[in-house]
Design an enzyme around this catalytic site. Structure first.
Site, PDB file in Angstrom:
ATOM      1  N   THR A  15       0.820  -1.218   0.000  1.00 16.53           N
ATOM      2  CA  THR A  15       0.000   0.000   0.000  1.00 16.53           C
ATOM      3  C   THR A  15       0.849   1.261   0.000  1.00 16.53           C
ATOM      4  O   THR A  15       0.468   2.272  -0.609  1.00 16.53           O
ATOM      5  CB  THR A  15      -0.930  -0.005   1.228  1.00 16.53           C
ATOM      6  OG1 THR A  15      -1.784  -1.148   1.160  1.00 16.53           O
ATOM      7  CG2 THR A  15      -1.787   1.246   1.279  1.00 16.53           C
ATOM      8  N   ASP A  59       1.807  -7.586  -4.880  1.00 14.52           N
ATOM      9  CA  ASP A  59       0.889  -7.514  -3.746  1.00 14.52           C
ATOM     10  C   ASP A  59       1.397  -8.494  -2.706  1.00 14.52           C
ATOM     11  O   ASP A  59       1.817  -9.606  -3.044  1.00 14.52           O
ATOM     12  CB  ASP A  59      -0.526  -7.906  -4.203  1.00 14.52           C
ATOM     13  CG  ASP A  59      -1.559  -7.687  -3.108  1.00 14.52           C
ATOM     14  OD1 ASP A  59      -1.534  -8.474  -2.132  1.00 14.52           O
ATOM     15  OD2 ASP A  59      -2.369  -6.766  -3.217  1.00 14.52           O
ATOM     16  N   SER A  60       1.356  -8.124  -1.433  1.00 13.52           N
ATOM     17  CA  SER A  60       1.937  -9.005  -0.422  1.00 13.52           C
ATOM     18  C   SER A  60       1.192 -10.335  -0.312  1.00 13.52           C
ATOM     19  O   SER A  60       1.734 -11.309   0.210  1.00 13.52           O
ATOM     20  CB  SER A  60       1.994  -8.312   0.938  1.00 13.52           C
ATOM     21  OG  SER A  60       0.719  -8.211   1.517  1.00 13.52           O
ATOM     22  N   SER A  61      -0.037 -10.405  -0.815  1.00 12.72           N
ATOM     23  CA  SER A  61      -0.754 -11.679  -0.828  1.00 12.72           C
ATOM     24  C   SER A  61      -0.063 -12.700  -1.730  1.00 12.72           C
ATOM     25  O   SER A  61      -0.284 -13.903  -1.604  1.00 12.72           O
ATOM     26  CB  SER A  61      -2.199 -11.478  -1.299  1.00 12.72           C
ATOM     27  OG  SER A  61      -2.900 -10.641  -0.405  1.00 12.72           O
ATOM     28  N   THR A  91       1.269  -5.100   4.142  1.00 11.00           N
ATOM     29  CA  THR A  91       1.075  -5.494   5.535  1.00 11.00           C
ATOM     30  C   THR A  91       0.509  -6.906   5.708  1.00 11.00           C
ATOM     31  O   THR A  91       0.736  -7.538   6.733  1.00 11.00           O
ATOM     32  CB  THR A  91       0.140  -4.501   6.253  1.00 11.00           C
ATOM     33  OG1 THR A  91      -1.116  -4.449   5.554  1.00 11.00           O
ATOM     34  CG2 THR A  91       0.754  -3.119   6.311  1.00 11.00           C
ATOM     35  N   ASP A  92      -0.221  -7.407   4.716  1.00  8.11           N
ATOM     36  CA  ASP A  92      -0.949  -8.663   4.915  1.00  8.11           C
ATOM     37  C   ASP A  92      -0.043  -9.839   5.264  1.00  8.11           C
ATOM     38  O   ASP A  92      -0.405 -10.685   6.083  1.00  8.11           O
ATOM     39  CB  ASP A  92      -1.792  -8.999   3.680  1.00  8.11           C
ATOM     40  CG  ASP A  92      -3.023  -8.120   3.560  1.00  8.11           C
ATOM     41  OD1 ASP A  92      -3.339  -7.409   4.535  1.00  8.11           O
ATOM     42  OD2 ASP A  92      -3.665  -8.126   2.498  1.00  8.11           O
ATOM     43  N   GLN A 280      -4.529 -20.871  19.801  1.00  5.08           N
ATOM     44  CA  GLN A 280      -5.341 -19.928  19.035  1.00  5.08           C
ATOM     45  C   GLN A 280      -5.419 -18.567  19.717  1.00  5.08           C
ATOM     46  O   GLN A 280      -5.816 -17.583  19.095  1.00  5.08           O
ATOM     47  CB  GLN A 280      -6.747 -20.496  18.825  1.00  5.08           C
ATOM     48  CG  GLN A 280      -6.781 -21.735  17.943  1.00  5.08           C
ATOM     49  CD  GLN A 280      -8.176 -22.311  17.788  1.00  5.08           C
ATOM     50  OE1 GLN A 280      -9.177 -21.592  17.882  1.00  5.08           O
ATOM     51  NE2 GLN A 280      -8.262 -23.617  17.557  1.00  5.08           N
ATOM     52  N   CYS A 281      -5.068 -18.516  21.004  1.00  3.50           N
ATOM     53  CA  CYS A 281      -5.044 -17.235  21.714  1.00  3.50           C
ATOM     54  C   CYS A 281      -3.879 -16.389  21.212  1.00  3.50           C
ATOM     55  O   CYS A 281      -2.804 -16.902  20.933  1.00  3.50           O
ATOM     56  CB  CYS A 281      -4.892 -17.455  23.216  1.00  3.50           C
ATOM     57  SG  CYS A 281      -6.217 -18.422  23.963  1.00  3.50           S
TER      58      CYS A 281
END
Length: 345
Positions: A15, A59-61, A91-92, A280-281
């Protein structure tokens, strides 16, 4: 003694380097020189800033292990020419890239700082300018003896430098996009820049940085949930070429006490698959001896990932699988901190 500073700015995409297309209202990459022109403050630096651009920007994806190795090559081939490196990145997947580089760059003695923005750098309210300027300043910072103040892979965002392999993206639209839940900031930037030296890794400055150019991505992540199906878990475990699983469990590392699940995990261990237990926490650590459900996982051969992030655990497995052949050694190293990625009592 005065030391000259030289930083390499690597633009991968994201971005921070986007522009708004007036016809589609979509964000699109634009020329890197325009990005630099949008930050005239860079010309005030006494630090020499040179640039390297991914062509085309991604794109970071679309980030991948292949590109992590490319970044490792870019840094390794130019390592002696620069005092630090700043990587502009979407950022992703930034936390994945930071984690991967922390493993591929062994005994890192110079800063490698990833940063980006939530708004394009050409927009009035952008967070990109401060992120970029402070990242460069930290990347160039040295101690009195000429060694780097922060010889680590870090993520700088919103006034804080976080250890890269401790960081996860927490917000899709806030400027405070990243958080390190289980390790405090390495650097905090306000009116002054405060370096928390006792939190920063101390490499052996007398030895060279050792780059690694291979990753093995035969690994998968899956999350447990109430009602998870036996046939689906068995299908995942039986996947050809799958060597490791990052299993996201409940709380402090707990799982359903279903006999079929424990049997499936034991079979996976028998066939040489490595299973790492990650909570998962967002905050806290896996303690498989705390509750009976976690104890049974340990009995099944599941390894504790302690307080590792998912991003760190999966990239660490990729690194270890590519560079070590002994499964027991990989299992042992997953329970150790090799780049400051986990906390051990």
């Amino acid at each position: 003694m005065t030391y000259s500073n030289k930083v390499l700015l690597i633009y991968t995409g994201g971005t921070i380097g986007m522009n708004l297309n007036p016809l589609t209202n979509a964000l699109e990459p634009f020329d890197f020189e325009h990005l630099l022109n949008a930050v005239p403050e860079l010309k005030q630096f006494s630090t020499t800033i040179e640039t390297y651009q991914f062509c085309p920007p991604i794109d970071s994806s679309d980030m991948s292990p292949k590109l992590w190795i490319e970044l490792t090559h870019i840094i390794a081939e130019r390592y002696e020419q620069y005092d630090g490196f700043v990587i502009l990145h979407g950022t992703d997947t930034m936390a994945y890239t930071a984690s991967a580089l922390s493993y591929t760059l062994e005994n890192l003695t110079k800063p490698v700082i990833l940063t980006g923005s939530q708004l394009p750098i050409g927009q009035l309210r952008t967070d990109g300018k401060e992120n970029l300027i402070t990242s460069i300043e930290i990347a160039a910072a040295k101690n009195a003896d000429g060694t780097a103040k922060v010889p680590e892979v870090g993520i700088y965002f919103n006034g804080r430098l976080l250890r890269g392999n401790r960081t996860t993206k927490q917000s899709a639209d806030g400027f405070n996009a990243f958080e390190s839940y289980n390790y405090p900031p390495l650097v905090e930037a306000g009116v002054n820049i405060t370096y928390h030296e006792h939190r920063i890794l101390k490499p052996d400055f007398s030895k060279p940085m050792v780059p690694h150019f291979s990753l093995n991505n035969n690994v998968i992540i899956f999350s447990l949930f109430p009602g998870i199906r036996e046939d689906l878990i068995r299908h995942i475990i039986a996947t050809p070429n799958l060597q490791a699983i990052v299993m996201r469990t409940f709380g402090s590392g707990n799982a359903p006490q279903s006999p079929w699940l424990m049997k499936a995990l034991k079979e996976a261990r028998k066939y040489g698959k490595i299973i790492v237990n990650i909570s998962q926490c967002m905050q806290g650590s896996v303690e498989m001896g705390r509750y009976d459900t976690g104890y049974h996982l340990k009995e099944a051969g599941v390894i504790s990932g302690h307080d590792s992030t998912v991003e760190s655990a999966v990239t660490k497995l990729m690194f270890l699988q590519a560079n070590y052949t002994d499964i027991d050694e990989i299992r042992s190293m997953m329970s150790k901190s090799i780049r400051g990625e986990i906390s051990l009592a």
